[in-house]
Design a protein around this motif. Structure first.
Motif, PDB file in Angstrom:
ATOM      1  N   ASN A   1       0.850  -1.195   0.000  1.00  0.00           N
ATOM      2  CA  ASN A   1       0.000   0.000   0.000  1.00  0.00           C
ATOM      3  C   ASN A   1       0.887   1.247   0.000  1.00  0.00           C
ATOM      4  OD1 ASN A   1       0.875   0.368   2.659  1.00  0.00           O
ATOM      5  ND2 ASN A   1      -0.979  -0.526   3.541  1.00  0.00           N
ATOM      6  N   ALA A   2       0.288   2.409   0.138  1.00  0.00           N
ATOM      7  CA  ALA A   2       1.030   3.676   0.055  1.00  0.00           C
ATOM      8  C   ALA A   2       2.084   3.817   1.153  1.00  0.00           C
ATOM      9  CB  ALA A   2       0.055   4.847   0.116  1.00  0.00           C
ATOM     10  N   THR A   3       1.909   3.125   2.276  1.00  0.00           N
ATOM     11  CA  THR A   3       2.885   3.220   3.371  1.00  0.00           C
ATOM     12  C   THR A   3       3.940   2.115   3.309  1.00  0.00           C
ATOM     13  OG1 THR A   3       1.491   1.918   4.869  1.00  0.00           O
ATOM     14  CG2 THR A   3       1.207   4.315   4.908  1.00  0.00           C
ATOM     15  N   GLY A   4       3.892   1.279   2.269  1.00  0.00           N
ATOM     16  CA  GLY A   4       4.895   0.235   2.092  1.00  0.00           C
ATOM     17  C   GLY A   4       4.594  -1.053   2.819  1.00  0.00           C
ATOM     18  N   ASN A   5       3.374  -1.188   3.312  1.00  0.00           N
ATOM     19  CA  ASN A   5       2.988  -2.441   3.961  1.00  0.00           C
ATOM     20  C   ASN A   5       2.341  -3.376   2.953  1.00  0.00           C
ATOM     21  OD1 ASN A   5       3.847  -1.820   6.600  1.00  0.00           O
ATOM     22  ND2 ASN A   5       2.014  -0.585   6.916  1.00  0.00           N
ATOM     23  N   SER A   6       2.735  -4.624   3.028  1.00  0.00           N
ATOM     24  CA  SER A   6       2.202  -5.659   2.153  1.00  0.00           C
ATOM     25  C   SER A   6       1.793  -6.840   3.016  1.00  0.00           C
ATOM     26  CB  SER A   6       3.280  -6.090   1.150  1.00  0.00           C
ATOM     27  OG  SER A   6       2.832  -7.183   0.387  1.00  0.00           O
ATOM     28  N   GLU A   7       0.798  -7.554   2.584  1.00  0.00           N
ATOM     29  CA  GLU A   7       0.373  -8.756   3.301  1.00  0.00           C
ATOM     30  C   GLU A   7       0.820  -9.994   2.534  1.00  0.00           C
ATOM     31  OE1 GLU A   7      -3.639  -9.076   4.829  1.00  0.00           O
ATOM     32  OE2 GLU A   7      -3.911  -6.941   4.372  1.00  0.00           O
ATOM     33  N   TYR A   8       1.238 -11.014   3.296  1.00  0.00           N
ATOM     34  CA  TYR A   8       1.490 -12.325   2.695  1.00  0.00           C
ATOM     35  C   TYR A   8       0.483 -13.303   3.251  1.00  0.00           C
ATOM     36  CZ  TYR A   8       3.771 -13.952   6.990  1.00  0.00           C
ATOM     37  OH  TYR A   8       4.031 -14.313   8.280  1.00  0.00           O
ATOM     38  N   ILE A   9       0.098 -14.255   2.422  1.00  0.00           N
ATOM     39  CA  ILE A   9      -0.806 -15.330   2.808  1.00  0.00           C
ATOM     40  C   ILE A   9      -0.141 -16.627   2.397  1.00  0.00           C
ATOM     41  CG2 ILE A   9      -3.078 -16.383   2.487  1.00  0.00           C
ATOM     42  CD1 ILE A   9      -2.918 -12.898   1.429  1.00  0.00           C
ATOM     43  N   TRP A  10       0.136 -17.482   3.362  1.00  0.00           N
ATOM     44  CA  TRP A  10       0.742 -18.794   3.105  1.00  0.00           C
ATOM     45  C   TRP A  10      -0.328 -19.843   3.332  1.00  0.00           C
ATOM     46  CZ3 TRP A  10       3.484 -21.887   7.320  1.00  0.00           C
ATOM     47  CH2 TRP A  10       3.992 -23.090   6.816  1.00  0.00           C
ATOM     48  N   LYS A  11      -0.703 -20.519   2.275  1.00  0.00           N
ATOM     49  CA  LYS A  11      -1.668 -21.619   2.345  1.00  0.00           C
ATOM     50  C   LYS A  11      -0.855 -22.892   2.223  1.00  0.00           C
ATOM     51  CE  LYS A  11      -4.568 -24.746   0.806  1.00  0.00           C
ATOM     52  NZ  LYS A  11      -3.991 -26.065   0.509  1.00  0.00           N
ATOM     53  N   SER A  12      -0.848 -23.680   3.279  1.00  0.00           N
ATOM     54  CA  SER A  12      -0.011 -24.880   3.269  1.00  0.00           C
ATOM     55  C   SER A  12      -0.840 -26.128   3.515  1.00  0.00           C
ATOM     56  CB  SER A  12       1.070 -24.787   4.345  1.00  0.00           C
ATOM     57  OG  SER A  12       0.490 -24.809   5.631  1.00  0.00           O
ATOM     58  N   THR A  13      -0.376 -27.205   2.928  1.00  0.00           N
ATOM     59  CA  THR A  13      -0.853 -28.541   3.271  1.00  0.00           C
ATOM     60  C   THR A  13       0.376 -29.277   3.750  1.00  0.00           C
ATOM     61  OG1 THR A  13      -2.577 -28.442   1.582  1.00  0.00           O
ATOM     62  CG2 THR A  13      -2.012 -30.621   2.438  1.00  0.00           C
ATOM     63  N   VAL A  14       0.401 -29.608   5.038  1.00  0.00           N
ATOM     64  CA  VAL A  14       1.556 -30.233   5.660  1.00  0.00           C
ATOM     65  C   VAL A  14       1.121 -31.468   6.437  1.00  0.00           C
ATOM     66  CG1 VAL A  14       2.924 -28.114   5.824  1.00  0.00           C
ATOM     67  CG2 VAL A  14       1.388 -28.709   7.688  1.00  0.00           C
ATOM     68  N   TYR A  15       2.070 -32.375   6.621  1.00  0.00           N
ATOM     69  CA  TYR A  15       1.807 -33.533   7.467  1.00  0.00           C
ATOM     70  C   TYR A  15       3.120 -34.134   7.937  1.00  0.00           C
ATOM     71  CZ  TYR A  15       2.565 -36.396   3.214  1.00  0.00           C
ATOM     72  OH  TYR A  15       3.081 -36.990   2.086  1.00  0.00           O
ATOM     73  N   THR A  16       3.022 -34.964   8.968  1.00  0.00           N
ATOM     74  CA  THR A  16       4.176 -35.694   9.474  1.00  0.00           C
ATOM     75  C   THR A  16       3.859 -37.179   9.405  1.00  0.00           C
ATOM     76  OG1 THR A  16       5.718 -35.983  11.315  1.00  0.00           O
ATOM     77  CG2 THR A  16       3.442 -35.511  11.902  1.00  0.00           C
ATOM     78  N   VAL A  17       4.854 -37.971   9.098  1.00  0.00           N
ATOM     79  CA  VAL A  17       4.631 -39.409   8.937  1.00  0.00           C
ATOM     80  C   VAL A  17       4.969 -40.204  10.188  1.00  0.00           C
ATOM     81  CG1 VAL A  17       4.930 -39.366   6.437  1.00  0.00           C
ATOM     82  CG2 VAL A  17       6.922 -39.765   7.900  1.00  0.00           C
ATOM     83  N   LYS A  18       5.638 -39.559  11.158  1.00  0.00           N
ATOM     84  CA  LYS A  18       6.129 -40.366  12.256  1.00  0.00           C
ATOM     85  C   LYS A  18       6.152 -39.691  13.622  1.00  0.00           C
ATOM     86  CE  LYS A  18      10.411 -42.846  13.255  1.00  0.00           C
ATOM     87  NZ  LYS A  18      11.724 -43.129  12.729  1.00  0.00           N
ATOM     88  N   SER A  19       6.204 -38.424  13.703  1.00  0.00           N
ATOM     89  CA  SER A  19       6.494 -37.705  14.947  1.00  0.00           C
ATOM     90  C   SER A  19       5.657 -38.152  16.132  1.00  0.00           C
ATOM     91  CB  SER A  19       6.250 -36.217  14.752  1.00  0.00           C
ATOM     92  OG  SER A  19       6.326 -35.549  15.972  1.00  0.00           O
ATOM     93  N   THR A  20       6.298 -38.191  17.278  1.00  0.00           N
ATOM     94  CA  THR A  20       5.565 -38.347  18.537  1.00  0.00           C
ATOM     95  C   THR A  20       5.768 -37.108  19.393  1.00  0.00           C
ATOM     96  OG1 THR A  20       7.452 -39.453  19.538  1.00  0.00           O
ATOM     97  CG2 THR A  20       5.754 -40.862  18.556  1.00  0.00           C
ATOM     98  N   THR A  21       6.442 -36.107  18.867  1.00  0.00           N
ATOM     99  CA  THR A  21       6.740 -34.906  19.642  1.00  0.00           C
ATOM    100  C   THR A  21       5.957 -33.694  19.176  1.00  0.00           C
ATOM    101  OG1 THR A  21       8.601 -34.334  18.216  1.00  0.00           O
ATOM    102  CG2 THR A  21       9.083 -35.701  20.138  1.00  0.00           C
ATOM    103  N   GLY A  22       5.083 -33.849  18.211  1.00  0.00           N
ATOM    104  CA  GLY A  22       4.325 -32.707  17.714  1.00  0.00           C
ATOM    105  C   GLY A  22       5.155 -31.818  16.814  1.00  0.00           C
ATOM    106  N   ASP A  23       5.545 -32.351  15.645  1.00  0.00           N
ATOM    107  CA  ASP A  23       6.367 -31.597  14.698  1.00  0.00           C
ATOM    108  C   ASP A  23       5.690 -30.291  14.283  1.00  0.00           C
ATOM    109  OD1 ASP A  23       8.486 -33.372  14.544  1.00  0.00           O
ATOM    110  OD2 ASP A  23       7.617 -34.506  12.899  1.00  0.00           O
ATOM    111  N   VAL A  24       6.501 -29.301  13.969  1.00  0.00           N
ATOM    112  CA  VAL A  24       6.035 -28.028  13.428  1.00  0.00           C
ATOM    113  C   VAL A  24       6.836 -27.748  12.162  1.00  0.00           C
ATOM    114  CG1 VAL A  24       5.864 -25.538  13.809  1.00  0.00           C
ATOM    115  CG2 VAL A  24       5.429 -27.115  15.703  1.00  0.00           C
ATOM    116  N   TRP A  25       6.138 -27.439  11.076  1.00  0.00           N
ATOM    117  CA  TRP A  25       6.805 -27.069   9.827  1.00  0.00           C
ATOM    118  C   TRP A  25       7.227 -25.616   9.935  1.00  0.00           C
ATOM    119  CZ3 TRP A  25       8.427 -29.964   5.879  1.00  0.00           C
ATOM    120  CH2 TRP A  25       8.877 -29.308   4.725  1.00  0.00           C
TER     121      TRP A  25
END
Length: 165
Positions: free
Chosen positions: A75-99
């Protein structure tokens, strides 16, 4: 009724483990480099693998939605928005993985213009989610605000996608 109680206890155990143990269980990192950026979007072309975790790309469709990042013009003040749409998964974790995602927006010559970092959800393994009647993957949308000039924005042609889990 007994199975529901067991599933609830199992789910509670995974949540408790996720609180006690940190989400960065692996040191592995995956990436897709020089992904095109056009019309505000960069679409992940192929799935990124990092340790036990996955972020899905176009090669997973139609079974799983692909991930993308959108960067709106500033915008005029130099602010921009990002939107990240992800499909993620873990195959094994028992610790609660975070991407942990990193996006480096670059010029056509490869000069970095902007770096965006974002974290996905804390994930239970797919088999646990299936037992609870949920999909084995997480479809998430995250976003935020960044500062970028119009000239910098106009120079973006490529995005390096990387992730670790």
């Amino acid at each position: 009724m007994k199975n529901k109680g067991k599933l609830a206890a199992l789910a509670g155990a995974f949540v408790a483990l996720g609180v006690v143990l940190p989400g960065a269980a692996q040191a592995a990192t995956g990436n897709n480099l020089n992904v095109p950026f056009a019309d505000q979007y960069s679409h992940l072309p192929r799935t990124i693998v990092a340790g036990d975790c996955r972020e899905t790309g176009l090669n997973q469709e139609p079974d799983l939605a692909h991930s993308y990042i959108r960067l709106l013009p500033p915008n005029a003040t130099g602010n921009s928005e990002y939107i990240w749409k992800s499909t993620v998964y873990t195959v094994k974790s028992t610790t609660g993985d975070v991407w942990h995602a990193t996006f480096v927006f670059k010029t056509a010559a490869g000069t970095p213009v902007l770096t965006v970092k974002a974290d996905g959800p804390r994930m239970a393994p797919g088999w646990v989610r299936k037992k609870l009647g949920l999909p084995f993957y997480y479809d998430e949308t995250r976003g935020g605000t960044v500062n970028i000039t119009q000239a910098q924005y106009n120079s973006i042609a490529l995005v390096d996608w990387s992730g670790d889990c």
